[in-house]
Motif scaffolding. Sequence first.
Motif, PDB file in Angstrom:
ATOM      1  N   VAL A  27       0.926  -1.056  -0.078  1.00 23.66           N
ATOM      2  CA  VAL A  27       0.071  -0.051   0.009  1.00 23.66           C
ATOM      3  C   VAL A  27       0.986   1.278  -0.024  1.00 23.66           C
ATOM      4  O   VAL A  27       0.728   2.279  -0.768  1.00 23.66           O
ATOM      5  CB  VAL A  27      -1.088   0.027   1.154  1.00 23.66           C
ATOM      6  CG1 VAL A  27      -1.677   1.486   1.251  1.00 23.66           C
ATOM      7  CG2 VAL A  27      -2.006  -1.090   0.936  1.00 23.66           C
ATOM      8  N   TYR A  28       1.854   1.370   0.823  1.00 28.90           N
ATOM      9  CA  TYR A  28       2.687   2.719   1.009  1.00 28.90           C
ATOM     10  C   TYR A  28       3.454   2.850  -0.281  1.00 28.90           C
ATOM     11  O   TYR A  28       3.661   3.666  -0.519  1.00 28.90           O
ATOM     12  CB  TYR A  28       3.483   2.658   2.498  1.00 28.90           C
ATOM     13  CG  TYR A  28       2.285   2.592   3.263  1.00 28.90           C
ATOM     14  CD1 TYR A  28       1.461   3.895   3.483  1.00 28.90           C
ATOM     15  CD2 TYR A  28       1.902   1.561   4.273  1.00 28.90           C
ATOM     16  CE1 TYR A  28       0.537   3.898   4.510  1.00 28.90           C
ATOM     17  CE2 TYR A  28       0.983   1.998   5.252  1.00 28.90           C
ATOM     18  CZ  TYR A  28       0.234   2.827   5.424  1.00 28.90           C
ATOM     19  OH  TYR A  28      -0.916   2.942   6.469  1.00 28.90           O
ATOM     20  N   PRO A  29       4.266   1.800  -0.549  1.00 22.84           N
ATOM     21  CA  PRO A  29       5.000   2.070  -1.802  1.00 22.84           C
ATOM     22  C   PRO A  29       4.155   2.487  -3.125  1.00 22.84           C
ATOM     23  O   PRO A  29       4.593   3.219  -3.985  1.00 22.84           O
ATOM     24  CB  PRO A  29       5.578   0.876  -2.172  1.00 22.84           C
ATOM     25  CG  PRO A  29       5.765   0.027  -1.130  1.00 22.84           C
ATOM     26  CD  PRO A  29       4.454   0.577  -0.052  1.00 22.84           C
ATOM     27  N   GLY A  30       3.019   1.810  -3.072  1.00 23.79           N
ATOM     28  CA  GLY A  30       1.701   2.208  -4.121  1.00 23.79           C
ATOM     29  C   GLY A  30       1.467   3.838  -3.909  1.00 23.79           C
ATOM     30  O   GLY A  30       1.512   4.605  -4.812  1.00 23.79           O
ATOM     31  N   ILE A  31       1.244   4.188  -2.863  1.00 27.16           N
ATOM     32  CA  ILE A  31       0.929   5.582  -2.318  1.00 27.16           C
ATOM     33  C   ILE A  31       2.212   6.434  -2.785  1.00 27.16           C
ATOM     34  O   ILE A  31       1.783   7.562  -3.416  1.00 27.16           O
ATOM     35  CB  ILE A  31       0.486   5.896  -1.051  1.00 27.16           C
ATOM     36  CG1 ILE A  31      -0.892   5.181  -0.819  1.00 27.16           C
ATOM     37  CG2 ILE A  31       0.542   7.259  -0.437  1.00 27.16           C
ATOM     38  CD1 ILE A  31      -1.363   4.786   0.856  1.00 27.16           C
ATOM     39  N   PHE A  32       3.086   6.363  -2.457  1.00 26.33           N
ATOM     40  CA  PHE A  32       4.388   6.927  -2.599  1.00 26.33           C
ATOM     41  C   PHE A  32       4.571   7.401  -4.120  1.00 26.33           C
ATOM     42  O   PHE A  32       4.611   8.269  -4.501  1.00 26.33           O
ATOM     43  CB  PHE A  32       5.756   6.310  -2.024  1.00 26.33           C
ATOM     44  CG  PHE A  32       6.971   6.858  -2.106  1.00 26.33           C
ATOM     45  CD1 PHE A  32       7.195   8.156  -1.384  1.00 26.33           C
ATOM     46  CD2 PHE A  32       7.941   6.473  -2.961  1.00 26.33           C
ATOM     47  CE1 PHE A  32       8.194   8.861  -1.753  1.00 26.33           C
ATOM     48  CE2 PHE A  32       8.930   7.467  -3.205  1.00 26.33           C
ATOM     49  CZ  PHE A  32       9.184   8.531  -2.698  1.00 26.33           C
TER      50      PHE A  32
END
Length: 166
Positions: A27-32
Amino acid sequence: MKANIINFSLFQIGWFAAILGAAHGYVYPGIFSALIILIIHIKLTKADRPEFKLYAFTAVIGFIFDGLMQFFNFIIYFNPGWPFPLTPLWIIVMWLLFAMTLNHSLSWLKRRYVLSFLFGALGGPLAYVAGEKLGAVEITSDLTLVILAISWAMITPLLMKYSERT
C-alpha cells in the motif's frame, strides 16, 4: 494535445501504482509512487492556488464518498491495518490523481454537463470494477454498481463545474 497525453499517461501510471500496491500488500509504496506522479504533474503544469483548491475539494469529496461506500458495506477496500471506517489513504490519493486530470486531459468535459454526467455514470463504476479485477477492492452487490453509476453521474459534473473556477 501533447500535454494532455502526458497528463493522461501520468494518471494511468499513478492509478495502477495505487491499485496494484493495495492489491498486493504494498500500500505505502503504491501511495508513494502515485504521489511522485502527482508531484511530477504539479511541476510540469506549474499548478497554482486554484488548482490546489480543486485537489483539496476533490479529496474531500472522495474521502466522504468512498468512506460512505465502505461504511455501508457496498465496497470493501483492501488495506490491512487501516482503521475502519476511514477511507484508505490510497483511495484518497487516487482522487487526487483524478483531480489532476480535470483541467487537463478531461478538460474537454468542461461545460458539457450531460456528457460529464454520462462519462461519470459509465467511467466511475468501470474504475471500481477494474479495481476489483486487480484485487484491490470487493464490490459487495449489483446494487453497488447502480449506486456507483448514480453517484459518479453527479460527482463528475460537480467536479467539472468546480474546475471551471481554476
